[in-house]
Structures are given as structure tokens and as C-alpha cells.
Write a protein that holds these residues in place. Structure first.
Motif, PDB file in Angstrom:
ATOM      1  N   THR A  61      34.669  27.941  41.026  1.00  0.00           N
ATOM      2  CA  THR A  61      35.818  27.959  40.356  1.00  0.00           C
ATOM      3  C   THR A  61      36.310  29.263  39.893  1.00  0.00           C
ATOM      4  O   THR A  61      35.571  30.187  39.634  1.00  0.00           O
ATOM      5  CB  THR A  61      36.004  26.905  39.243  1.00  0.00           C
ATOM      6  N   VAL A  62      37.697  29.446  39.923  1.00  0.00           N
ATOM      7  CA  VAL A  62      38.089  30.777  39.370  1.00  0.00           C
ATOM      8  C   VAL A  62      39.161  30.385  38.411  1.00  0.00           C
ATOM      9  O   VAL A  62      40.117  29.859  38.514  1.00  0.00           O
ATOM     10  CB  VAL A  62      38.825  31.830  40.385  1.00  0.00           C
ATOM     11  N   ASN A  63      38.918  30.987  37.113  1.00  0.00           N
ATOM     12  CA  ASN A  63      39.896  30.752  35.854  1.00  0.00           C
ATOM     13  C   ASN A  63      40.165  32.043  35.326  1.00  0.00           C
ATOM     14  O   ASN A  63      39.426  32.688  34.603  1.00  0.00           O
ATOM     15  CB  ASN A  63      38.951  29.965  34.967  1.00  0.00           C
ATOM     16  N   GLY A  64      41.459  32.620  35.703  1.00  0.00           N
ATOM     17  CA  GLY A  64      41.664  33.965  35.373  1.00  0.00           C
ATOM     18  C   GLY A  64      40.973  35.109  36.023  1.00  0.00           C
ATOM     19  O   GLY A  64      40.802  35.120  37.170  1.00  0.00           O
ATOM     20  N   ASN A  65      40.316  35.873  35.148  1.00  0.00           N
ATOM     21  CA  ASN A  65      39.292  36.918  35.557  1.00  0.00           C
ATOM     22  C   ASN A  65      37.840  36.539  35.727  1.00  0.00           C
ATOM     23  O   ASN A  65      36.756  37.146  35.852  1.00  0.00           O
ATOM     24  CB  ASN A  65      39.360  38.070  34.788  1.00  0.00           C
ATOM     25  N   GLU A  66      37.427  35.060  35.708  1.00  0.00           N
ATOM     26  CA  GLU A  66      36.107  34.572  35.386  1.00  0.00           C
ATOM     27  C   GLU A  66      35.878  33.725  36.751  1.00  0.00           C
ATOM     28  O   GLU A  66      36.675  32.848  37.193  1.00  0.00           O
ATOM     29  CB  GLU A  66      36.038  33.770  34.278  1.00  0.00           C
ATOM     30  N   PHE A 119      26.116  30.427  37.628  1.00  0.00           N
ATOM     31  CA  PHE A 119      26.641  31.818  37.345  1.00  0.00           C
ATOM     32  C   PHE A 119      27.911  31.830  36.958  1.00  0.00           C
ATOM     33  O   PHE A 119      28.843  30.994  37.118  1.00  0.00           O
ATOM     34  CB  PHE A 119      26.398  32.645  38.572  1.00  0.00           C
ATOM     35  N   HIS A 120      28.206  32.817  36.083  1.00  0.00           N
ATOM     36  CA  HIS A 120      29.595  33.484  35.421  1.00  0.00           C
ATOM     37  C   HIS A 120      29.755  34.761  35.569  1.00  0.00           C
ATOM     38  O   HIS A 120      29.028  35.404  35.105  1.00  0.00           O
ATOM     39  CB  HIS A 120      29.844  32.817  34.000  1.00  0.00           C
ATOM     40  N   ILE A 121      30.789  35.018  36.116  1.00  0.00           N
ATOM     41  CA  ILE A 121      31.142  36.607  36.656  1.00  0.00           C
ATOM     42  C   ILE A 121      32.365  36.825  36.036  1.00  0.00           C
ATOM     43  O   ILE A 121      33.522  36.146  36.245  1.00  0.00           O
ATOM     44  CB  ILE A 121      31.050  36.833  38.105  1.00  0.00           C
ATOM     45  N   HIS A 122      32.264  37.940  34.984  1.00  0.00           N
ATOM     46  CA  HIS A 122      33.504  38.389  34.165  1.00  0.00           C
ATOM     47  C   HIS A 122      33.910  39.393  35.052  1.00  0.00           C
ATOM     48  O   HIS A 122      33.328  40.678  34.669  1.00  0.00           O
ATOM     49  CB  HIS A 122      33.287  38.258  32.774  1.00  0.00           C
ATOM     50  N   MET A 123      35.171  39.477  35.649  1.00  0.00           N
ATOM     51  CA  MET A 123      35.705  40.678  36.215  1.00  0.00           C
ATOM     52  C   MET A 123      36.803  41.434  35.315  1.00  0.00           C
ATOM     53  O   MET A 123      37.160  40.806  34.130  1.00  0.00           O
ATOM     54  CB  MET A 123      36.386  40.264  37.351  1.00  0.00           C
ATOM     55  N   PRO A 124      36.596  42.747  35.421  1.00  0.00           N
ATOM     56  CA  PRO A 124      37.289  43.520  34.463  1.00  0.00           C
ATOM     57  C   PRO A 124      38.914  43.487  34.656  1.00  0.00           C
ATOM     58  O   PRO A 124      39.749  43.997  33.782  1.00  0.00           O
ATOM     59  CB  PRO A 124      36.834  44.977  34.876  1.00  0.00           C
ATOM     60  N   LYS A 125      39.427  43.006  35.796  1.00  0.00           N
ATOM     61  CA  LYS A 125      40.749  42.925  35.740  1.00  0.00           C
ATOM     62  C   LYS A 125      41.030  41.768  36.994  1.00  0.00           C
ATOM     63  O   LYS A 125      40.101  41.415  37.563  1.00  0.00           O
ATOM     64  CB  LYS A 125      41.520  44.185  36.281  1.00  0.00           C
ATOM     65  N   SER A 126      42.190  41.669  37.259  1.00  0.00           N
ATOM     66  CA  SER A 126      42.672  40.340  38.179  1.00  0.00           C
ATOM     67  C   SER A 126      42.348  40.904  39.530  1.00  0.00           C
ATOM     68  O   SER A 126      42.148  42.048  39.912  1.00  0.00           O
ATOM     69  CB  SER A 126      44.042  40.231  38.119  1.00  0.00           C
TER      70      SER A 126
END
Length: 212
Positions: A195-200, A163-170
Motif C-alpha cells: 500500500t502507499v500512504n503519502g510518501n510511505e 517492510f516500510h519505506i519512507h520516501m523523501p518526497k512525493s
């Protein structure tokens, strides 16, 4: 749980169906397995999510016409502090790369994929896209994301989950939490990594059994 629409898949009487269920062991072969399941999810600040699911199913049983994706329309969040809240979700903008129809049943939004005049065997890839909106945020002092990435309605084993979750902000990475297993018995599987890479947020899990 979503069941096949009787107008599309009706091969045996209800009585015979019940007798078969009673006579089958818990680990009965469902006639297919899910060989891989990828979820790409974009989280919006209005509590809506745009979701694309890529599912590779391997059909080994006779008279299988496809799959049913069941999405709950009512969700209850129970938090560690003892509080809880509920929401009523809506599903819109559904697209699938195969023939499909939608209907509501037992509090679920059902996406039935397949054709009544065509059976499937071997591996088939399904790409399902939809918008899932859980409505107004009920938590006043914080933002919260609680979502079942893989629903517990699947009647078969699932392998190679990503899965890949793209968050709208930090967000605070320390407050992330994941669990897997049957409802009420969830734990953290040792094969699960993220893993967390920025907001993803990206992650994977090797296997889920049916109804997990």
C-alpha cells in the motif's frame, strides 16, 4: 556471500566442509529459519538509506552461534529500456542489539552476529541498524530507487516479511515495481501486497526460500 570469520567459527577442516557440501541435498537443513523479517527504511535525497531490520530467527540445529547479514558493496541496475548502471556502496553506523563484528569479503560488507563461546537455540530477535549509501546518482533525467529489501544471501527460509519505506518526497505510484525469487528468475509472488500512504510504502510477503 559472507562466511563465518575463521577466527570465530572454525570447527571443521576445509576439506571436510567441502565434502559435506557435496553430499548434502539442495534443501539441506541450515539449522535455523527466519520466522519474521521486518525492514524499516528511510530514503534520503543524497542516495543514502537509514535501515532498521528486525529479524526473528528460530534455531533448531546444534552449534549455531548466530547469523550473518551480508550487504553487497557493488550493485548493478538493469532497466527495462536496456540501459544499466553500477554503484559502489558504503555501510556506516552499524548497531546491533547483540555482540557483533564486521568485515568485508567477496565484495560484501558482513555483519556477523553472535559469540564464539555461546550457542543459541530457540527464537532470538536481532535488531540491526545501519546507513547504506550508494553514492552519486548516475541517472540524469529522473530520480531512481532500486534496492534489494531482502538480500539473496540467506541460506534458509524466511517467513512473514514486512517492510516500510519512507520516501523523501512525493513520487509516481504507478511506477513502483517489485519482484521476488532467485537472481535472474524473479517474478511477482501472488502473496505479495503493498500500500502507499503519502510518501510511505508498506508491504508484506509470506515466504522466501533460501537464496531468494
Amino acid at each position: 556471500m559472507c562466511r563465518s570469520d575463521s577466527r570465530l567459527f572454525r570447527f571443521i577442516t576445509l576439506l571436510l566442509f567441502l565434502l559435506l557440501i557435496l553430499s548434502l541435498p539442495v534443501s539441506a537443513d541450515s539449522g535455523y529459519t527466519i520466522e519474521s523479517y521486518d525492514v524499516d527504511m528511510t530514503v534520503n535525497e543524497d542516495n543514502s538509506f537509514h535501515i532498521i531490520e528486525t529479524i526473528v530467527a528460530d534455531f533448531t540445529g546444534a552449534n549455531k552461534h548466530g547469523i550473518i547479514r551480508s550487504l553487497p558493496l557493488r550493485n548493478t541496475v538493469r532497466r527495462l529500456d536496456g540501459s544499466s548502471s553500477s554503484n559502489h556502496a558504503t555501510v556506516k553506523n552499524v548497531t546491533v542489539n547483540e555482540n557483533f563484528k564486521t568485515y568485508k569479503e567477496d565484495g560484501n560488507y558482513c555483519i556477523q552476529i553472535g559469540s564464539s563461546n555461546k550457542t543459541v537455540t530457540g527464537k532470538v530477535t536481532y535488531v540491526i541498524s545501519y546507513d547504506y549509501n550508494i553514492g552519486k546518482d548516475t541517472l540524469k533525467n529522473a530520480d531512481e530507487l532500486y534496492y534489494n529489501i531482502i538480500g539473496g544471501e540467506w541460506d534458509t527460509e524466511i517467513f512473514n516479511i514486512t517492510f516500510h519505506i519512507h520516501m523523501p518526497k512525493s513520487f509516481d505510484e504507478a511506477k513502483l515495481g517489485f519482484s521476488s525469487g532467485r537472481y535472474g528468475l524473479s517474478t511477482t509472488d501472488p502473496s505479495f501486497v503493498y500500500t502507499v500512504n503519502g510518501n510511505e510504502i508498506s508491504g508484506s510477503l509470506a515466504h522466501l526460500s533460501s537464496y531468494e
